[in-house]
Design an enzyme around this catalytic site. Structure first.
Site, PDB file in Angstrom:
ATOM      1  N   ARG A 299      -2.601   9.116  -1.536  1.00 57.81           N
ATOM      2  CA  ARG A 299      -3.027   8.412  -0.320  1.00 57.81           C
ATOM      3  C   ARG A 299      -4.317   9.049   0.171  1.00 57.81           C
ATOM      4  O   ARG A 299      -4.285  10.041   0.884  1.00 57.81           O
ATOM      5  CB  ARG A 299      -1.931   8.512   0.759  1.00 57.81           C
ATOM      6  CG  ARG A 299      -2.062   7.484   1.874  1.00 57.81           C
ATOM      7  CD  ARG A 299      -1.246   7.902   3.091  1.00 57.81           C
ATOM      8  NE  ARG A 299      -1.909   8.966   3.802  1.00 57.81           N
ATOM      9  CZ  ARG A 299      -1.293   9.902   4.533  1.00 57.81           C
ATOM     10  NH1 ARG A 299       0.008   9.904   4.660  1.00 57.81           N
ATOM     11  NH2 ARG A 299      -2.000  10.847   5.146  1.00 57.81           N
ATOM     12  N   HIS A 303      -2.505   7.891   7.008  1.00 57.03           N
ATOM     13  CA  HIS A 303      -1.310   7.056   6.858  1.00 57.03           C
ATOM     14  C   HIS A 303      -1.574   5.663   7.426  1.00 57.03           C
ATOM     15  O   HIS A 303      -1.212   4.651   6.819  1.00 57.03           O
ATOM     16  CB  HIS A 303      -0.130   7.708   7.578  1.00 57.03           C
ATOM     17  CG  HIS A 303       1.067   6.825   7.673  1.00 57.03           C
ATOM     18  ND1 HIS A 303       1.860   6.550   6.581  1.00 57.03           N
ATOM     19  CD2 HIS A 303       1.582   6.123   8.715  1.00 57.03           C
ATOM     20  CE1 HIS A 303       2.828   5.717   6.957  1.00 57.03           C
ATOM     21  NE2 HIS A 303       2.677   5.449   8.236  1.00 57.03           N
ATOM     22  N   TYR A 312      -3.031  18.051   9.088  1.00 56.41           N
ATOM     23  CA  TYR A 312      -1.890  18.599   8.346  1.00 56.41           C
ATOM     24  C   TYR A 312      -2.089  18.761   6.843  1.00 56.41           C
ATOM     25  O   TYR A 312      -1.189  19.205   6.150  1.00 56.41           O
ATOM     26  CB  TYR A 312      -0.635  17.746   8.606  1.00 56.41           C
ATOM     27  CG  TYR A 312      -0.776  16.262   8.267  1.00 56.41           C
ATOM     28  CD1 TYR A 312      -0.722  15.823   6.950  1.00 56.41           C
ATOM     29  CD2 TYR A 312      -0.963  15.310   9.269  1.00 56.41           C
ATOM     30  CE1 TYR A 312      -0.846  14.482   6.644  1.00 56.41           C
ATOM     31  CE2 TYR A 312      -1.090  13.962   8.973  1.00 56.41           C
ATOM     32  CZ  TYR A 312      -1.020  13.557   7.660  1.00 56.41           C
ATOM     33  OH  TYR A 312      -1.158  12.232   7.342  1.00 56.41           O
TER      34      TYR A 312
HETATM   35  C1  LIG Z   1      13.800   4.470   8.605  1.00 60.13           C
HETATM   36  C2  LIG Z   1      12.415   4.870   9.046  1.00 60.13           C
HETATM   37  N1  LIG Z   1      12.141   6.158   9.325  1.00 60.13           N
HETATM   38  C3  LIG Z   1      10.903   6.534   9.733  1.00 60.13           C
HETATM   39  C4  LIG Z   1       9.920   5.587   9.864  1.00 60.13           C
HETATM   40  C5  LIG Z   1       8.512   6.000  10.281  1.00 60.13           C
HETATM   41  N2  LIG Z   1       7.660   5.920   9.105  1.00 60.13           N
HETATM   42  C6  LIG Z   1       6.891   4.846   8.851  1.00 60.13           C
HETATM   43  S1  LIG Z   1       6.065   4.984   7.414  1.00 60.13           S
HETATM   44  C7  LIG Z   1       6.730   6.500   7.107  1.00 60.13           C
HETATM   45  C8  LIG Z   1       6.372   7.266   5.874  1.00 60.13           C
HETATM   46  C9  LIG Z   1       6.566   6.485   4.645  1.00 60.13           C
HETATM   47  O1  LIG Z   1       6.146   7.258   3.566  1.00 60.13           O
HETATM   48  P1  LIG Z   1       6.220   6.683   2.117  1.00 60.13           P
HETATM   49  O2  LIG Z   1       7.551   6.060   1.892  1.00 60.13           O
HETATM   50  O3  LIG Z   1       5.819   7.754   1.204  1.00 60.13           O
HETATM   51  O4  LIG Z   1       5.149   5.488   2.138  1.00 60.13           O
HETATM   52  P2  LIG Z   1       3.569   5.595   2.347  1.00 60.13           P
HETATM   53  O5  LIG Z   1       3.303   5.510   3.821  1.00 60.13           O
HETATM   54  O6  LIG Z   1       3.113   6.879   1.789  1.00 60.13           O
HETATM   55  O7  LIG Z   1       3.012   4.422   1.626  1.00 60.13           O
HETATM   56  C10 LIG Z   1       7.590   6.889   8.121  1.00 60.13           C
HETATM   57  C11 LIG Z   1       8.319   8.169   8.154  1.00 60.13           C
HETATM   58  C12 LIG Z   1      10.249   4.236   9.596  1.00 60.13           C
HETATM   59  N3  LIG Z   1       9.350   3.280   9.685  1.00 60.13           N
HETATM   60  N4  LIG Z   1      11.494   3.899   9.174  1.00 60.13           N
END
Ligand SMILES: Cc1ncc(C[n+]2csc(CCOP(=O)(O)OP(=O)(O)O)c2C)c(N)n1
Ligand SMILES: [Mg+2]
Length: 400
Positions: A299, A303, A312
């Protein structure tokens, strides 16, 4: 989308070693013919970071100049669209944006392996999968504005597009909650005897720590669902690095515990992603069960527009991925070396996409909001009396 569901190498079910037919020998066919652990620990790569092929025979079937340029155009569209839309968020013209920068090969390569009848159940960064399947740019941008042209009528956060015509299900904000849905769609097709198509469910690396991920894999493994579960491992889940996400050696290995064949590919190599996803989709469509794919990428952006990764993580690592492992540069180098894309053609293509994106933004920014009445539509076939009364009251406030 793919025209022919052909794959190199022999598709396997749950078996261990699978010998490649002699005429198919190539690094890619050898990888796909390997045993389950070797596949989940290894890394399928066809296009090296320097833009050269590992070997000519590994190039997926049908990738001629036209097809390679179509893939490149798909990737460039996402790059340009993301740049413009992030700028719009910074200008306060849209509320939120999440880029897929640096992940365009994983997005377009996997989309290119799907057929129009397949189902797409996306996670956070797969709007480009829908766009590559034909979702109009204006429809995507309308959703971001939440305007009158938005198919979901302003009811979703920006970057949650849907496209009924192209079997592209709206993204679920709750990480991994979409994965049992993908398996459910696949199972519904299987139960109905609706063979010859599959569902592709996406997630990020963070998503693999969620209970729903395990539920989905377990169910898919036991019932041999015609599903492909595709993980874009971009090595970050907001501020959580991959090293804190799992103690597993690779994410692909998690699939093996559920008896699901698991592949691992270079997610910045469009051809490796295409080959892996084709293999998995073709296998699911034939009725030979699920596959889990880990596409290793990074990435390179924040985010989302609400995040500042310099707080971080070591951004010198990001710089390396941005400058030395960019998936667009990799494909562009390959195209240029073949004489399939000149610098002038590349610049003209970028100009054309830029114009298309700007025109789509201008048109959708000036479209008004959804009609007030849409607030009480879509749930009931006819608007019930109490909602009708509330709507009248609201109109009274508006008028007054
Ligand atoms: C169940 C849940 N927990 C926390 C969140 C907050 N949240 C949104 S995106 C994210 C991280 C997702 O990371 P990843 O699965 O690696 O996807 P990326 O953003 O890297 O594409 C989090 C913790 C959420 N949307 N849903
Ligand atoms: Mg991630």
């Amino acid at each position: 989308m793919e025209r022919e569901p052909t794959v190199r190498g022999k598709a396997s079910g749950k078996g261990q070693a699978h010998a490649a037919a002699p005429e198919l020998r190539s690094a890619a066919a050898d990888y796909l013919a390997g045993d389950d652990e070797a596949k989940a620990r290894g890394l399928l790569q066809i296009l090296r970071p320097d833009g050269t092929l590992v070997d000519e025979a590994s190039l997926p079937d049908g990738v001629d100049r036209t097809e390679a340029l179509r893939l490149y155009r798909g990737m460039l569209t996402i790059r340009i669209m993301d740049e413009r839309l992030l700028a719009l968020q910074r200008q306060g013209r849209i509320g939120f944006y999440g880029e897929a920068r640096g992940q365009e090969a994983a997005v377009v390569g996997s989309s290119a392996a799907t057929l129009p009848d397949d189902w797409i159940v996306p996670a956070l960064r797969e709007a480009g999968v829908g766009i590559f399947r034909g979702m109009p740019l204006r429809q995507y941008i309308a959703q971001i504005f939440g305007n009158a042209n938005d198919p979901s009528r302003g009811r979703q956060m920006p970057c949650h597009p849907c496209d009924r015509e192209r079997n592209y299900v709206v993204m679920s904000s709750c990480v991994s909650s979409q994965l049992p849905h993908a398996v459910g769609i696949a199972m519904a097709m299987k139960i109905a005897g609706d063979t010859g198509r599959c569902a592709v469910g996406y997630m990020g690396d963070g998503g693999t720590s969620e209970p729903d991920f395990h539920v989905a894999l377990n169910f898919a493994g036991v019932y041999r669902s015609p599903v492909v579960l595709f993980c874009q491992n971009n090595q970050w889940a907001i501020s959580t690095p991959g090293s804190s996400q799992t103690a597993a050696e690779t994410i692909a290995l998690k699939g093996i515990g559920y008896g699901v064949e698991s592949l691992r590919c270079d997610g910045n190599d469009i051809f490796a992603v295409l080959a892996a996803t084709r293999y998995a989709c073709a296998k699911a469509r034939r009725g030979d069960g699920p596959t889990f794919i880990e596409a290793l990428t990074y990435r390179v952006s924040a985010h989302s527009s609400s995040d500042d990764p310099s707080r971080y993580r070591d951004e010198s690592v990001t710089k390396t991925w941005r400058e030395e492992r960019d998936p667009l540069t990799r494909l562009r180098t390959f195209l240029a070396a073949r004489g399939w894309l000149t610098a002038a053609e590349d610049a003209a293509l970028a100009d054309m996409i830029e114009r298309e994106v700007r025109e789509a933004i201008a048109a959708e920014e000036s479209a008004g909001p959804p009609a007030l009445a849409t607030l009480v539509e879509d749930v009931f076939e006819t608007v019930p009396r109490h909602l009708g009364e509330q709507m009248e009251e609201l109109r009274g406030h508006q008028a007054g």
